[in-house]
Every structure is written in C-alpha cells, then in structure tokens.
Design a protein around this motif. Structure first.
Motif, PDB file in Angstrom:
ATOM      1  N   UNK A 103      74.816 -26.399 -71.252  1.00  0.00           N
ATOM      2  CA  UNK A 103      73.360 -26.324 -71.405  1.00  0.00           C
ATOM      3  C   UNK A 103      72.963 -26.391 -72.877  1.00  0.00           C
ATOM      4  N   UNK A 104      73.684 -25.673 -73.718  1.00  0.00           N
ATOM      5  CA  UNK A 104      73.367 -25.676 -75.152  1.00  0.00           C
ATOM      6  C   UNK A 104      73.519 -27.070 -75.756  1.00  0.00           C
ATOM      7  N   UNK A 105      74.601 -27.747 -75.422  1.00  0.00           N
ATOM      8  CA  UNK A 105      74.826 -29.079 -75.990  1.00  0.00           C
ATOM      9  C   UNK A 105      73.804 -30.075 -75.443  1.00  0.00           C
ATOM     10  N   UNK A 106      73.448 -29.962 -74.165  1.00  0.00           N
ATOM     11  CA  UNK A 106      72.436 -30.855 -73.595  1.00  0.00           C
ATOM     12  C   UNK A 106      71.093 -30.666 -74.306  1.00  0.00           C
ATOM     13  N   UNK A 153      72.100 -13.776 -76.407  1.00  0.00           N
ATOM     14  CA  UNK A 153      72.384 -14.596 -77.584  1.00  0.00           C
ATOM     15  C   UNK A 153      72.271 -16.083 -77.251  1.00  0.00           C
ATOM     16  N   UNK A 154      72.780 -16.462 -76.078  1.00  0.00           N
ATOM     17  CA  UNK A 154      72.696 -17.861 -75.646  1.00  0.00           C
ATOM     18  C   UNK A 154      71.234 -18.285 -75.509  1.00  0.00           C
ATOM     19  N   UNK A 155      70.425 -17.415 -74.889  1.00  0.00           N
ATOM     20  CA  UNK A 155      69.027 -17.747 -74.643  1.00  0.00           C
ATOM     21  C   UNK A 155      68.244 -17.883 -75.937  1.00  0.00           C
ATOM     22  N   UNK A 156      68.555 -17.057 -76.927  1.00  0.00           N
ATOM     23  CA  UNK A 156      67.862 -17.150 -78.208  1.00  0.00           C
ATOM     24  C   UNK A 156      68.114 -18.511 -78.859  1.00  0.00           C
ATOM     25  N   UNK A 157      69.361 -18.970 -78.746  1.00  0.00           N
ATOM     26  CA  UNK A 157      69.697 -20.286 -79.290  1.00  0.00           C
ATOM     27  C   UNK A 157      68.987 -21.388 -78.513  1.00  0.00           C
ATOM     28  N   UNK A 158      68.957 -21.263 -77.196  1.00  0.00           N
ATOM     29  CA  UNK A 158      68.263 -22.244 -76.342  1.00  0.00           C
ATOM     30  C   UNK A 158      66.787 -22.354 -76.710  1.00  0.00           C
ATOM     31  N   UNK A 159      66.159 -21.213 -76.880  1.00  0.00           N
ATOM     32  CA  UNK A 159      64.727 -21.204 -77.166  1.00  0.00           C
ATOM     33  C   UNK A 159      64.426 -21.864 -78.509  1.00  0.00           C
ATOM     34  N   UNK A 160      65.293 -21.668 -79.489  1.00  0.00           N
ATOM     35  CA  UNK A 160      65.103 -22.328 -80.779  1.00  0.00           C
ATOM     36  C   UNK A 160      65.161 -23.849 -80.626  1.00  0.00           C
ATOM     37  N   UNK A 199      66.933 -26.764 -67.865  1.00  0.00           N
ATOM     38  CA  UNK A 199      68.181 -26.430 -68.553  1.00  0.00           C
ATOM     39  C   UNK A 199      68.178 -25.014 -69.131  1.00  0.00           C
ATOM     40  N   UNK A 200      67.012 -24.380 -69.182  1.00  0.00           N
ATOM     41  CA  UNK A 200      66.891 -23.096 -69.886  1.00  0.00           C
ATOM     42  C   UNK A 200      67.260 -21.905 -69.010  1.00  0.00           C
ATOM     43  N   UNK A 201      67.804 -20.872 -69.647  1.00  0.00           N
ATOM     44  CA  UNK A 201      67.961 -19.575 -69.017  1.00  0.00           C
ATOM     45  C   UNK A 201      66.575 -18.990 -68.785  1.00  0.00           C
ATOM     46  N   UNK A 202      66.340 -18.472 -67.583  1.00  0.00           N
ATOM     47  CA  UNK A 202      65.026 -17.938 -67.223  1.00  0.00           C
ATOM     48  C   UNK A 202      65.035 -16.405 -67.257  1.00  0.00           C
ATOM     49  N   UNK A 203      63.881 -15.822 -67.579  1.00  0.00           N
ATOM     50  CA  UNK A 203      63.809 -14.359 -67.722  1.00  0.00           C
ATOM     51  C   UNK A 203      62.733 -13.719 -66.855  1.00  0.00           C
ATOM     52  N   UNK A 204      62.066 -14.488 -66.007  1.00  0.00           N
ATOM     53  CA  UNK A 204      61.178 -13.871 -65.015  1.00  0.00           C
ATOM     54  C   UNK A 204      61.963 -13.694 -63.723  1.00  0.00           C
ATOM     55  N   UNK A 205      61.590 -12.718 -62.909  1.00  0.00           N
ATOM     56  CA  UNK A 205      62.434 -12.236 -61.810  1.00  0.00           C
ATOM     57  C   UNK A 205      62.848 -13.355 -60.853  1.00  0.00           C
ATOM     58  N   UNK A 206      61.874 -14.045 -60.265  1.00  0.00           N
ATOM     59  CA  UNK A 206      62.180 -15.082 -59.285  1.00  0.00           C
ATOM     60  C   UNK A 206      63.036 -16.193 -59.899  1.00  0.00           C
TER      61      UNK A 206
END
Length: 607
Positions: free
Chosen positions: A418-421, A378-385, A257-264
């Motif tokens: 994704x955030x609500x899930x 901003x979305x990813x920061x919330x997801x990670x928390x 469900x998370x936004x990913x930050x590595x290239x692939x």
C-alpha cells in the motif's frame, strides 16, 4: 402482470420514495411480496436475491409473516414438495431463472405461486411463463418489484458483478479488445442501476467520466434504455430530474488504498464485512462468538458509531461496558417478588445488551490488537502524508522513510504494498524513483511471496495514473485548486490519521456549484443540442438529487463522506452506488488480477 406503482406500497414507503431511502424502499418491496397472500408460505430466491433479502429481512421477521421455508431456485439437489405452502418467488428476470421457474410450474411443489421479478420482465419471458402455466395454473400474480441491487445503508448500494477486477483495471491483453464477459458485466450494471431509477421513481439526466470505456458504455446503455427503448416505463411525470454521475474507480485510486480509522470502514479494512457479517479471527474469542452481525437496523450502537473515529468508539464501548456491569449488578440483587417481576420484564433487554457488549468489545479488541501488531499508526501517518495534497513531501525523503518503515518487524507485505502504491501515484512523474521502489519491493521478496499483491502495485499507474484520470486528484491542475489545498494545509487538521478527504467530496462540491468540467464529465445525450439543453437547465437550477455510481467499487470512507454531505447540504441529496465495496486487499487483488506479462518490465506471470 403489474408493475409496482404507488398503490402497491405503504404510506411509509411513499415517504421513503421522497427521501430516496433505499433501505425502506427495498424492505417495502419484500414486505409487499411476503404479505401478498394469507397462509403459510415458502420464499423462493436466487443467488442474488438471497443476498438482498438476507441483508434486509431477518429470519424472525420472515417467520412473523408466516414464511416457513426458504430455498434457492438455482440450487441443485433433490427438492421436496411443500403442498401445504404457497410459493413467494422473488428472483431476477434472467433467462436461467425463467427456465428454472418454468420447470417448477410444470411439476408443482406448492399450492400456488406468486411471482415477483426484481426488474423489467421481457414480453417473451412473460409469454413463456404463461404457456408453461397453462395446464396447472399455479401463478396467481406476477409483478415487478425493483430490487435488482444490494442495499448497504439508506444512501449506499451495490450492483454486484461476478468479475469486478475487469472493471477496476483496464484490459491489458495484446488485442486490447473488450471481451464478451466485459459486455455482460456492463449489461448487468445497466440492469441494476436502471432498477434503482425505477425503485426511487426518477429518470436522471446522465453524466459520465470521459476516458473510461466502461463508464461511457454504461451511460450509453442507460440512455438507450431510459430515453429510447422504455420511455413510458421511466416517465414519472413532472418530477424534476436528478443527475446520475457515472465515475470510474481510476479517478481516485488513493482512497481504497488507505488505512481507515472510522468504525465501519476500519472493520472492513482489517477484518472484512461480507453481507453485514464479520468473521473474527482472534483465538481469544470463543469459536461460537466469532461470527457477528453488523446491522444498523438492529444494532443501535453500531448505527450511532459506524462513522465515528476509532478513539471515540473505544470510549463509547467502555461506557457500554459500564452500563452492562451496572445492569448486571442490579439483576443479581433479586430478593423480592417485585424484583423477580422486574427482572423478567427486563430480561430480554438485558440479554440484548449483553450480546451487544460482547460483540463490540470483541471487535474493538481485535482491531486494537491488529493496529498494534502491524504498527498501523506509524504506517497510516506515512500514508496520509503521501495522500494529502496539502502536505509538502519530497520524493527522495519519502522513499527513504518508506524503506525504513517497510523493513521494521511487524510490517506486513500488504502494508508495504500500500505504501509503495501510494508513493507511485504521488510521484508518478519521477520514473526513476518509481522503478527503484518497485525494485525495493522485489528485493524484500514480496514478488515471490505475494505475486498478486506485487502485480497490483505494478499495475496501479497503468490502471489509474494521471493520464487515465479525469479528476484533479492532487489539486495540481489549476492555480485555484493549489490555493485551496494550501489554505487547507495551513488550517491544519484535528487528526493526523484522517487528513485525507476522498476526491468524491470535491466532485460533489463542483457539481452542486456548476463547476464540474463538462469536457471531463460530459452529458450523455442523443445530440449536441440535447446536451447543451441539459447543461443550461442545470446551470439555472443545480440538481437537488444526485446518484453517483462508481464503476470498480466504492469505499466506506466515501459512503461516510456522502452521509456527511447529506447532513450538511439538504439542498442536494446524494445516493452512492458501485460494483463492490472495496478495501485495500480487494483493490490490490483486482488490480493484480488484470496484469499482463507484456505490459511492463515488472509484470509477472499470473498463469
């Protein structure tokens, strides 16, 4: 018929077997097949082996081996004779394929036929082929080359199945009975995973996730095949047994469900990778440059940067661009015969560099535009928390933060979902707030605009709530896990957007130290004594090789975690496989596809 033995493969392939390098093993099988005879050849494939071959072998490589024609055995339409060619048939040993091959043998279109099945061929099918070929005698050779799975990276593979949604989410019909299609899907997984065992020439001891019907059924099918029905075929001598650990995607619903930050992983999340191919959508990219190939074998830049963070890749793309500009300037300065000779010698390398620069600049540009447009930082920061167990979060404050963020312009329905899930999974025990967050999504109109997406969020707790998980997803079931998580939180992280670690990493750590709960992940065995013997053996000597298979699919984040594990832990090499490679869209769609109108007050009519 011959089965692929040590003599069938090269010295390089033998090294690949020792390393369990799936790319080299499958390429060795394909090379052995297409070089089995001299002369000009046609390669005959089915739907799945077409995908397997296309990701492992390029057209130019096939041409170098005198393969002049490629076709699918299972495609309709008129098929022309090619009596000047010899047929190399590389197909799965299914009833449909055997029937189609028998039809080819009775009305030959090629000089000769060399047949290679990707898995064990039943004696009945072998007899049928012998009878069909009795008059024309087309078949010169039949062998089993075990490539009944798709390889993504040396340590990462997929056993494709037609309905992954049925494996991601439990069946929610009123009868709650397993459908015939689900049995077929598990049979396909048994075939594919057993082919991996045969390809790497290992017969693993089997462990599975308790509480998952699909994992248990797959474990039982593999045990019956490898330890009961085909004992001799899977007997590879005195080699120590690895472990195959069969997990269910529900054990870790957070990672996909998370936004990913590595290239692939980022490319797959924001654009999607299909069979090593990416389709760009930016209008700034010319139409003829929108489809690009990402292949670690042919693209050195991608091979080196697939697992690196977005910022690091951006700096490397800038350096690649500067290298190209420098080379271009040198090529413009052609004044003498020596300059011309040098230009011609370097021209192919220059063209390759130019193509790589254009490809990765376009990719990074589209990724950057998408991140900015959708406010993904901003979305990813919330997801990670929400995802990180070490983060101290409050249900009320987190709900307010999500609602504020979700109302901002540019935030997409998928990001809201994704955030609500993730919120529902983190605060599952607060039923009132979970219901309020679902009502909030409905109030935003998401249920009407994106019914499948809304259904996916609504299904996430039924499919992967705490009661359905075996692992300790939020490190909350023991004082020791809580302490470890707290220590990790105090240490801090280098990047706020990559705090999350897949549950798989903790599972591998526990497995390597004999701390994986034997009740939650039991051994598949014929008796209690046999299971106890396995447990005692691995307590004395931890496994040196592990195959992890995730029913429901893996993610590129988990594949990167496995690659990092293999680099840091040479004492235990790990292969990772699954039924798909998920991104958040695929995961939520799969959850939504299995929703049922009677299962929840929020459920929707998907008819």
């Amino acid at each position: 018929m011959a089965r692929a033995g040590p003599g069938s493969m090269s010295v390089q392939a033998s090294q690949a077997l020792q390393d369990m390098d799936l790319v080299k093993i499958i390429r060795a099988y394909i090379q052995a097949a297409i070089t089995s005879t001299a002369g000009y050849k046609a390669l005959i494939l089915d739907k799945e082996t077409m995908k397997i071959c296309s990701t492992m072998y390029g057209r130019s490589e096939l041409s170098d081996s005198n393969v002049m024609h490629v076709e699918r055995i299972d495609e309709g339409g008129e098929k022309h004779p090619h009596l000047e060619l010899k047929a190399i048939v590389f197909i799965r040993p299914t009833r449909e394929n055997v029937t189609l091959l028998k039809r080819e043998l009775k009305a030959p279109r090629f000089q000769q036929c060399y047949v290679y099945f990707t898995n064990l061929l039943s004696p009945i099918h072998l007899q049928e082929l012998a009878e069909a070929d009795a008059i024309k005698e087309q078949i010169q050779e039949i062998q089993e080359y075990y490539g009944d799975f798709c390889v993504i990276d040396p340590h990462h593979f997929v056993v494709p199945c037609s309905r992954n949604d049925l494996l991601v989410s439990p069946k929610l019909s009123a009868s709650n009975s397993t459908s015939a299609l689900e049995y077929e899907l598990v049979d396909r997984l048994v075939a594919g995973l057993s082919a991996v065992f045969l390809a790497v020439r290992r017969r693993p001891v089997i462990r599975y996730q308790r509480g998952s019907e699909h994992a248990q059924r797959l474990a039982d099918g593999l045990y019956q095949l490898t330890y009961r029905q085909q004992v001799q075929v899977f007997d590879f001598g005195s080699r120590s047994s690895p472990i195959v650990l069969i997990l269910d995607r529900r054990d870790d619903p957070v990672t996909p469900l998370l936004m990913q930050w590595t290239y692939q992983a980022m490319v797959h999340e924001l654009i999607t990778i299909n069979d090593n191919t990416v389709r760009l959508s930016s209008p700034k990219v010319p139409e003829d440059a929108r489809e690009v190939v990402l292949d670690t074998r042919s693209d050195e830049f991608y091979r080196k940067h697939a697992g690196l963070n977005f910022g690091e890749v951006g700096l490397s793309v800038k350096a690649l661009m500067e290298q190209y500009q420098s080379t271009e300037a040198k090529h413009r300065n052609v004044e003498s015969l020596e300059d011309m000779r040098r230009f011609m010698m370097e021209h192919m390398d220059f063209q390759r560099l130019q193509g790589n620069v254009i490809k990765h600049v376009n990719l990074m540009s589209e990724l950057s535009e998408t991140v900015s447009k959708r406010s993904l930082l901003e979305v990813s920061e919330m997801e990670q928390e929400l995802a990180n167990p070490a983060t101290a979060v409050n249900a009320g404050a987190s709900a307010e933060d999500i609602m504020r963020l979700a109302r901002q312009p540019g935030i997409t329905d998928k990001d809201r979902a994704r955030l609500v899930a993730l919120y529902c999974l983190r605060f599952e025990g607060d039923a009132l707030r979970v219901r309020q967050m679902m009502e909030f999504l409905q109030g935003l109109g998401l249920r009407d605009r994106e019914p499948r997406l809304y259904a996916g969020v609504d299904a996430v707790l039924r499919a992967a709530g705490q009661a359905r998980r075996a692992g300790d997803l939020y490190a909350s079931r023991s004082i020791m896990n809580k302490a470890k998580t707290m220590f990790k939180g105090l240490q801090g992280v280098d990047n706020v957007y990559t705090q999350h670690t897949p549950l798989l990493t903790a599972t591998l750590t526990n497995l390597s130290t004999d701390k994986l709960d034997a009740q939650a992940y039991p051994f598949m065995a014929g008796s209690q004594d046999e299971a106890l013997a396995y447990a005692a053996a691995f307590k004395r000597t931890p496994p040196r090789e592990v195959i992890v298979f995730v029913v429901g699919g893996t993610t590129y984040e988990e594949a990167r975690a496995v690659a990092d594990w293999n680099e840091r832990n040479p004492h235990m090499r790990v292969l990772l496989g699954g039924t798909a490679v998920l991104n958040s869209s695929a995961y939520l769609n799969a959850l939504g596809a299995s929703s049922d109108t009677s299962s929840s007050s929020h459920a929707i009519d998907m008819r």
